[in-house]
Design an enzyme around this catalytic site. Structure first.
Site, PDB file in Angstrom:
ATOM      1  N   LYS A  13       5.954 -87.154 -10.333  1.00 43.82           N
ATOM      2  CA  LYS A  13       6.777 -87.447 -11.512  1.00 43.82           C
ATOM      3  C   LYS A  13       7.243 -86.127 -12.120  1.00 43.82           C
ATOM      4  O   LYS A  13       6.438 -85.212 -12.307  1.00 43.82           O
ATOM      5  CB  LYS A  13       5.940 -88.234 -12.542  1.00 43.82           C
ATOM      6  CG  LYS A  13       6.762 -89.022 -13.529  1.00 43.82           C
ATOM      7  CD  LYS A  13       7.475 -90.186 -12.861  1.00 43.82           C
ATOM      8  CE  LYS A  13       7.761 -91.333 -13.808  1.00 43.82           C
ATOM      9  NZ  LYS A  13       8.365 -92.471 -13.087  1.00 43.82           N
ATOM     10  N   THR A  60       4.525 -93.323  -9.259  1.00 46.98           N
ATOM     11  CA  THR A  60       4.843 -92.199 -10.145  1.00 46.98           C
ATOM     12  C   THR A  60       4.716 -92.626 -11.608  1.00 46.98           C
ATOM     13  O   THR A  60       4.423 -91.808 -12.473  1.00 46.98           O
ATOM     14  CB  THR A  60       6.239 -91.608  -9.858  1.00 46.98           C
ATOM     15  OG1 THR A  60       7.234 -92.548 -10.252  1.00 46.98           O
ATOM     16  CG2 THR A  60       6.407 -91.231  -8.410  1.00 46.98           C
ATOM     17  N   ASP A  61       4.886 -93.922 -11.865  1.00 40.22           N
ATOM     18  CA  ASP A  61       4.679 -94.416 -13.232  1.00 40.22           C
ATOM     19  C   ASP A  61       3.211 -94.252 -13.639  1.00 40.22           C
ATOM     20  O   ASP A  61       2.906 -93.903 -14.785  1.00 40.22           O
ATOM     21  CB  ASP A  61       5.103 -95.889 -13.310  1.00 40.22           C
ATOM     22  CG  ASP A  61       5.200 -96.354 -14.744  1.00 40.22           C
ATOM     23  OD1 ASP A  61       6.037 -95.802 -15.490  1.00 40.22           O
ATOM     24  OD2 ASP A  61       4.410 -97.234 -15.134  1.00 40.22           O
ATOM     25  N   PHE A 162      22.750 -45.503 -18.638  1.00 45.15           N
ATOM     26  CA  PHE A 162      22.954 -45.824 -17.219  1.00 45.15           C
ATOM     27  C   PHE A 162      23.936 -44.817 -16.637  1.00 45.15           C
ATOM     28  O   PHE A 162      25.126 -44.851 -16.917  1.00 45.15           O
ATOM     29  CB  PHE A 162      23.479 -47.258 -17.037  1.00 45.15           C
ATOM     30  CG  PHE A 162      23.479 -47.693 -15.603  1.00 45.15           C
ATOM     31  CD1 PHE A 162      22.307 -47.676 -14.845  1.00 45.15           C
ATOM     32  CD2 PHE A 162      24.649 -48.105 -14.972  1.00 45.15           C
ATOM     33  CE1 PHE A 162      22.291 -48.057 -13.512  1.00 45.15           C
ATOM     34  CE2 PHE A 162      24.646 -48.491 -13.634  1.00 45.15           C
ATOM     35  CZ  PHE A 162      23.466 -48.471 -12.922  1.00 45.15           C
ATOM     36  N   ARG A 179      24.018 -47.271 -24.650  1.00 41.52           N
ATOM     37  CA  ARG A 179      24.698 -48.570 -24.506  1.00 41.52           C
ATOM     38  C   ARG A 179      23.854 -49.671 -25.129  1.00 41.52           C
ATOM     39  O   ARG A 179      22.674 -49.473 -25.434  1.00 41.52           O
ATOM     40  CB  ARG A 179      24.964 -48.878 -23.020  1.00 41.52           C
ATOM     41  CG  ARG A 179      23.696 -49.089 -22.222  1.00 41.52           C
ATOM     42  CD  ARG A 179      23.951 -49.558 -20.794  1.00 41.52           C
ATOM     43  NE  ARG A 179      22.681 -49.727 -20.083  1.00 41.52           N
ATOM     44  CZ  ARG A 179      22.560 -50.226 -18.872  1.00 41.52           C
ATOM     45  NH1 ARG A 179      23.628 -50.596 -18.186  1.00 41.52           N
ATOM     46  NH2 ARG A 179      21.376 -50.362 -18.298  1.00 41.52           N
ATOM     47  N   VAL A 229      17.823 -51.153 -16.061  1.00 43.56           N
ATOM     48  CA  VAL A 229      16.987 -52.356 -16.140  1.00 43.56           C
ATOM     49  C   VAL A 229      15.888 -52.266 -15.070  1.00 43.56           C
ATOM     50  O   VAL A 229      14.747 -52.683 -15.294  1.00 43.56           O
ATOM     51  CB  VAL A 229      17.846 -53.627 -15.966  1.00 43.56           C
ATOM     52  CG1 VAL A 229      16.975 -54.878 -16.004  1.00 43.56           C
ATOM     53  CG2 VAL A 229      18.923 -53.696 -17.042  1.00 43.56           C
ATOM     54  N   GLN A 230      16.225 -51.678 -13.903  1.00 42.78           N
ATOM     55  CA  GLN A 230      15.237 -51.522 -12.836  1.00 42.78           C
ATOM     56  C   GLN A 230      14.014 -50.752 -13.350  1.00 42.78           C
ATOM     57  O   GLN A 230      12.853 -51.153 -13.171  1.00 42.78           O
ATOM     58  CB  GLN A 230      15.856 -50.764 -11.645  1.00 42.78           C
ATOM     59  CG  GLN A 230      16.849 -51.561 -10.826  1.00 42.78           C
ATOM     60  CD  GLN A 230      18.292 -51.530 -11.334  1.00 42.78           C
ATOM     61  OE1 GLN A 230      18.541 -51.357 -12.517  1.00 42.78           O
ATOM     62  NE2 GLN A 230      19.243 -51.712 -10.431  1.00 42.78           N
ATOM     63  N   ASN A 256      21.437 -58.748 -16.649  1.00 39.96           N
ATOM     64  CA  ASN A 256      21.934 -57.701 -17.543  1.00 39.96           C
ATOM     65  C   ASN A 256      23.140 -58.280 -18.263  1.00 39.96           C
ATOM     66  O   ASN A 256      24.218 -58.419 -17.686  1.00 39.96           O
ATOM     67  CB  ASN A 256      22.307 -56.465 -16.704  1.00 39.96           C
ATOM     68  CG  ASN A 256      22.616 -55.256 -17.558  1.00 39.96           C
ATOM     69  OD1 ASN A 256      22.583 -55.327 -18.780  1.00 39.96           O
ATOM     70  ND2 ASN A 256      22.921 -54.142 -16.910  1.00 39.96           N
ATOM     71  N   HIS A 258      26.067 -58.095 -20.256  1.00 38.76           N
ATOM     72  CA  HIS A 258      26.901 -56.943 -20.601  1.00 38.76           C
ATOM     73  C   HIS A 258      27.618 -57.116 -21.935  1.00 38.76           C
ATOM     74  O   HIS A 258      28.106 -58.200 -22.260  1.00 38.76           O
ATOM     75  CB  HIS A 258      27.937 -56.696 -19.505  1.00 38.76           C
ATOM     76  CG  HIS A 258      27.319 -56.497 -18.147  1.00 38.76           C
ATOM     77  ND1 HIS A 258      26.456 -55.468 -17.858  1.00 38.76           N
ATOM     78  CD2 HIS A 258      27.432 -57.202 -16.998  1.00 38.76           C
ATOM     79  CE1 HIS A 258      26.069 -55.533 -16.595  1.00 38.76           C
ATOM     80  NE2 HIS A 258      26.646 -56.595 -16.048  1.00 38.76           N
TER      81      HIS A 258
HETATM   82  O1  LIG Z   1      20.544 -51.090 -15.645  1.00 40.69           O
HETATM   83  C1  LIG Z   1      21.505 -51.281 -14.865  1.00 40.69           C
HETATM   84  N1  LIG Z   1      21.243 -51.429 -13.533  1.00 40.69           N
HETATM   85  C2  LIG Z   1      22.242 -51.637 -12.612  1.00 40.69           C
HETATM   86  O2  LIG Z   1      21.978 -51.767 -11.384  1.00 40.69           O
HETATM   87  C3  LIG Z   1      23.562 -51.712 -13.103  1.00 40.69           C
HETATM   88  N2  LIG Z   1      24.768 -51.922 -12.499  1.00 40.69           N
HETATM   89  C4  LIG Z   1      25.710 -51.902 -13.478  1.00 40.69           C
HETATM   90  O3  LIG Z   1      26.957 -52.091 -13.281  1.00 40.69           O
HETATM   91  N3  LIG Z   1      25.144 -51.683 -14.695  1.00 40.69           N
HETATM   92  C5  LIG Z   1      23.807 -51.558 -14.488  1.00 40.69           C
HETATM   93  N4  LIG Z   1      22.777 -51.343 -15.338  1.00 40.69           N
END
Ligand SMILES: O=c1[nH]c(=O)c2[nH]c(=O)[nH]c2[nH]1
Length: 298
Positions: A13, A60-61, A162, A179, A229-230, A256, A258
């Site tokens: 369920k 499932t009930d 970045f 940014r 971000v990585q 991300n 934007h």
């Molecule tokens: O932190 C980021 N990682 C990316 O891989 C990426 N690629 C991008 O266009 N902007 C960003 N910013």
């Protein structure tokens, strides 16, 4: 149909919605928990697919009803415990059921506070972020549990850079040392397998791990001068592994979201880019997607 194989036979369920109130008779304070559950069963049930034989089917009930009864008779928090309890119930009640998968989404009901005083019975949905659990409970094997946070929407207005990425004939993105960074965090952490239900019951770290994961995610996001971000997700994942010893692996997935600068110089020479940027255009998409899975070195 002899020439074919039934490779997967599983059913259950989905979207069982449950709300429970916990009343403290002495203080008059009430706690609430609202969750959505999926319960899936596996075992010697193939005949209901291959031979139109319904005798192995727990309807499932009935699965839905069982969730209500277990919620009435037992604690529903932490959700990791409730998931394991449901799994144990199906695996032990029905000899032909050998594995149960339970997923739980806990919805936010945050207590209202007036003039610093927590209200005894009123709550607010302060965001769509949820707490999640994915558990698989095997009759003759360990219980695996993955806990998580889903949909934590965050933004920082500075403290994110970045630059230094590949530049070639496909590149138009300008490098930036300042940014906007915004994302909706999905984070999960995998507990070392639990050999028994009692081991799940004895683990007192589920709530504190969730609190640590939330705090680490927010604090790292807020305090780090992010290179990407990585970079930020890896730091978050390692911090959770360091903070919660019972966890073997941490996974992040972040879009991300934007926020583009807008050049307004066409209007009376207004400066609105670089250090003068104040008005931005939030984008629906496309958004970058950054994933990370970190584990302990063995
Ligand atoms: O932190 C980021 N990682 C990316 O891989 C990426 N690629 C991008 O266009 N902007 C960003 N910013």
């Amino acid at each position: 149909m002899d020439q074919f194989n039934l490779e997967l036979a599983r059913y259950g369920k989905h979207t069982v919605r449950v709300y429970k109130v916990m009343r403290n008779a002495e203080t008059g304070v009430q706690d609430v928990c609202e969750m959505t559950l999926n319960v899936m069963l596996e075992g010697e049930i193939e005949a209901s697919w291959t031979h139109a034989d319904n005798t192995p089917i727990v309807a499932t009930d009935s699965i839905k009803n069982t969730v209500y009864i277990l919620a009435k008779e037992h604690a529903v928090t932490p959700p990791e415990y409730f998931a394991a309890l449901i799994g144990k119930h199906f695996n032990t009640t029905y000899p032909h059921i050998h594995a149960t998968s339970v997923s739980i989404t806990v919805h936010r009901w945050t207590r209202m506070v007036f003039d610093g005083v927590p209200h005894p019975h009123s709550f607010i949905r302060d965001g769509e972020e949820t707490r999640t659990v994915e558990a698989r409970i095997e009759e003759n094997g360990p219980t695996t549990i993955t806990s998580g946070i889903k949909g934590m929407l965050v933004l920082k207005s500075t403290g994110s850079q970045f630059h230094g990425y590949v530049k070639d004939e496909y590149t138009t993105l300008p490098e930036t040392w300042d940014r906007v960074l915004s994302t909706s965090v999905d984070c999960t952490w995998e507990w070392a397998p639990f050999p028994t239900f009692e081991a799940v019951e004895a683990n007192k770290d589920f709530d504190s791990a969730w609190e640590s994961a939330r705090r680490i995610t927010m604090k790292t996001f807020a305090d780090e001068d992010s290179a990407s971000v990585q970079d930020t997700t890896y730091k978050m994942a390692c911090s959770i592994l360091a903070a919660v010893p019972g966890v073997d692996g941490v996974r992040y997935e972040l879009p991300n979201k934007h926020y583009f600068e807008i050049n307004l110089s066409w209007h009376k020479g207004i400066k609105n880019t670089g250090k003068d940027a104040e008005v931005y255009a939030p984008q629906w998409g496309p958004s970058g997607t950054i994933q990370c899975y970190a584990t302990r070195k063995r």
